[in-house]
Design a protein around this motif. Structure first.
Motif, mmCIF file in Angstrom:
data_model
loop_
_atom_site.group_PDB
_atom_site.id
_atom_site.type_symbol
_atom_site.label_atom_id
_atom_site.label_comp_id
_atom_site.label_asym_id
_atom_site.label_seq_id
_atom_site.Cartn_x
_atom_site.Cartn_y
_atom_site.Cartn_z
ATOM 1 N N GLU A 51 -6.050 7.545 0.012
ATOM 2 C CA GLU A 51 -7.386 7.310 -0.537
ATOM 3 C C GLU A 51 -8.243 6.490 0.432
ATOM 4 O O GLU A 51 -9.428 6.777 0.627
ATOM 5 C CB GLU A 51 -7.285 6.594 -1.885
ATOM 6 C CG GLU A 51 -6.693 7.445 -2.994
ATOM 7 C CD GLU A 51 -7.521 8.688 -3.263
ATOM 8 O OE1 GLU A 51 -8.773 8.574 -3.246
ATOM 9 O OE2 GLU A 51 -6.932 9.751 -3.496
ATOM 10 N N ALA B 212 -2.279 5.350 -2.016
ATOM 11 C CA ALA B 212 -3.367 4.404 -1.743
ATOM 12 C C ALA B 212 -3.821 4.506 -0.298
ATOM 13 O O ALA B 212 -5.018 4.423 0.003
ATOM 14 C CB ALA B 212 -2.906 2.983 -2.058
ATOM 15 N N GLU C 15 0.857 -1.189 0.000
ATOM 16 C CA GLU C 15 0.000 0.000 0.000
ATOM 17 C C GLU C 15 0.889 1.232 0.000
ATOM 18 O O GLU C 15 1.624 1.493 0.966
ATOM 19 C CB GLU C 15 -0.919 0.010 1.225
ATOM 20 C CG GLU C 15 -1.916 1.152 1.212
ATOM 21 C CD GLU C 15 -2.873 1.089 2.400
ATOM 22 O OE1 GLU C 15 -4.067 0.760 2.196
ATOM 23 O OE2 GLU C 15 -2.419 1.360 3.530
#
Length: 291
Positions: free
Chosen positions: A97, A94, A90
């Motif tokens: 988000e 990411a 990750e």
């Protein structure tokens, strides 16, 4: 002929002490409902443990100044680790988000941070979730690793709370059960006292203790079975109007209560209520009227 007589006496006894019978049924319904809810919660907690522990992940958070070489080294070690089933990387973007989705209602919090404040991480699924200690010891000291977090530890706290609620509901059910047993014993005493002359005559003509006691025992069992049926109906209504109705949004966080578990409570509660009532009535007759 004897069976017909016993059934007739049961109906007469129930009607003669109708208010006590209704009170006994209501108490049985409440206590068995609490017991059924406790048993359902127990089954639910076990299902949740099995489900969430199978989904549990270990998060390996990286330092903000981790180098590409260190990241690659960690990735390679994870890919070849026999304890690891799956690895997902990750990135900061990411992670940001996911952070925005998780806290979409807290706009001020989301606006206060950016992607650079989010840590990179590896999300690791283990073949055996109990092997976290081996992962922790093998990766915590690697260059570029900031911390290793086991989601199982977080889930354990949640299940501790659920276990406490489960224990509390069992205690309440036990208290209500004691109240129901006392009411059964009192009802049987009243019924036996109101028929003391009939009992004396039956003893004089040679009737057995079993034959004399059976109508009283069946009265208690009949009231308990009705209470168990009503308790099962209450559990069905709770599932339809609460778990699948007004509390549906909350229960989406939990594994669903299945209809199989709910319907299983009917025979379980009927068996428990019937046996306990029969034993209580028999003991009461043995020690109270001594027939």
């Amino acid at each position: 002929m004897r069976a017909k007589y016993v059934l007739a006496e049961v109906l007469v006894g129930l009607w003669r002490n109708v208010t006590m019978t209704i009170a006994m049924m209501i108490t049985m319904t409440v206590s068995l409902s609490m017991l059924g809810a406790s048993l359902l919660m127990y089954l639910q907690v076990e299902d949740m443990k099995e489900y969430y522990y199978s989904q549990v992940e270990v998060s390996i958070y990286l330092k903000t100044d981790v180098t590409p070489e260190q990241r690659t080294e960690i990735q390679t070690k994870l890919d070849t680790d026999e304890l690891v089933e799956k690895v997902d990387y990750e990135s900061k973007e990411a992670a940001y988000e996911n952070f925005k989705k998780l806290f979409h209602d807290a706009k001020a919090m989301v606006d206060s941070v950016g992607p650079n404040e989010m840590p990179e991480s590896f999300r690791v699924s283990l073949k055996d979730p109990t092997q976290f200690r081996a992962i922790d010891e093998g990766y915590r000291q690697l260059p570029g690793v900031q911390s290793v977090v086991d989601q199982q530890q977080l889930l354990a706290k949640v299940f501790d709370v659920l276990g406490a609620i489960q224990s509390m509901s069992l205690v309440v059910a036990a208290v209500m059960g004691i109240a129901a047993l006392l009411l059964v014993a009192n009802t049987i005493q009243v019924a036996a006292y109101s028929k003391r002359r009939e009992v004396a005559v039956m003893k004089l003509v040679g009737a057995s203790n079993w034959f004399i006691q059976m109508p009283f025992v069946l009265e208690a069992v009949f009231a308990a079975l009705l209470g168990a049926i009503l308790a099962g109906v209450m559990l069905v209504l709770a599932k339809v109007f609460l778990l699948d109705g007004s509390l549906a949004a909350l229960t989406n966080l939990l594994t669903p209560v299945t209809w199989g578990d709910v319907l299983l409570m009917f025979p379980v509660l009927a068996g428990i209520g019937g046996v306990v009532s029969a034993v209580t009535a028999w003991i009461t007759l043995r020690f109270y009227i001594r027939v």
